[in-house]
Design an enzyme around this catalytic site. Structure first.
Site, mmCIF file in Angstrom:
data_model
loop_
_atom_site.group_PDB
_atom_site.id
_atom_site.type_symbol
_atom_site.label_atom_id
_atom_site.label_comp_id
_atom_site.label_asym_id
_atom_site.label_seq_id
_atom_site.Cartn_x
_atom_site.Cartn_y
_atom_site.Cartn_z
ATOM 1 N N SER A 39 0.684 -1.120 -0.052
ATOM 2 C CA SER A 39 -0.039 -0.010 0.199
ATOM 3 C C SER A 39 0.904 1.311 -0.084
ATOM 4 O O SER A 39 0.379 2.379 -0.354
ATOM 5 C CB SER A 39 -0.933 0.219 1.101
ATOM 6 O OG SER A 39 -0.180 0.186 2.470
ATOM 7 N N LYS A 106 0.859 4.436 6.886
ATOM 8 C CA LYS A 106 -0.141 5.241 5.982
ATOM 9 C C LYS A 106 0.842 6.653 6.019
ATOM 10 O O LYS A 106 1.628 6.980 6.841
ATOM 11 C CB LYS A 106 -1.417 5.184 6.192
ATOM 12 C CG LYS A 106 -2.103 4.050 6.338
ATOM 13 C CD LYS A 106 -2.265 3.362 4.900
ATOM 14 C CE LYS A 106 -2.673 2.161 4.958
ATOM 15 N NZ LYS A 106 -2.580 1.289 3.728
#
Length: 190
Positions: A39, A106
């Site tokens: 990700s 993230k």
């Protein structure tokens, strides 16, 4: 015999103090972390190791835009200091239940009060288009979406926007679920 017992006690107590110090440092100051998944491609690769500063979490400091952070993705539950200890690699063997992979890496995109919008596959913050050189490729989401980040929360996304489970799915991340900020990567050469 007493000398042997004193020597053994000296070694055991020294080891116990060193272990306790290592645990305190890794829970509250700095901790290594392994990236799992794609990700954050191309910024961080799967299985890459990073060093995370825990000081922002320890002292309740808000992250900045663009910070790469470790989050607890279980945003619907309260966090406690017990969580900080049980998620520590040195103590994970003591955890009695496995809740699966809950810690994500993230990037902070929105802070409290920000209005975020995806319009025609482009990301806007407070009406301004974000030009993000670090993302893997253009987003393809198909629908326009809008969020207003609530107080005491952040909005996070992966750099690989088309392959990231982030605030678009899990929701806003409470600030106490932001566990640390990446300070650097550890490169392994083979």
């Amino acid at each position: 015999m007493k000398k042997v017992i004193r020597e053994a006690w000296s070694w055991i107590s020294s080891f116990a103090v060193a272990l306790a110090l290592a645990i305190v440092v890794s829970v509250f100051v700095v901790q290594p972390y392994k990236v799992e998944g794609h990700s954050m491609d191309p910024t961080l690769a799967d299985q890459e190791r990073i060093i995370v500063s825990k000081l922002p979490h320890t002292f309740s400091r808000d992250p900045d835009y663009g910070d790469i952070v470790i989050i607890d993705s279980r945003v619907d539950r309260e966090r406690t200091v017990k969580d900080d200890f049980l998620e520590n690699p040195l103590l994970q063997f003591l955890a009695s239940e496995d809740e699966g992979h809950a810690l994500y890496v993230k990037r902070v995109i929105g802070k409290p009060g920000d209005e975020l919008e995806i319009r025609q596959n482009k990301l806007y913050r407070n009406g301004q288009e974000l030009h993000e050189s670090y993302i893997k490729e253009a987003m393809y989401v198909g629908v326009n979406e809008k969020w207003v980040v609530p107080k005491d929360s952040v909005f996070v996304m992966g750099d690989n926007r088309n392959n990231s489970r982030d605030s678009r799915q899990i929701g806003y991340v409470p600030l106490d679920h932001v566990l640390g900020k990446k300070v650097f990567e550890i490169s392994w050469t083979k």
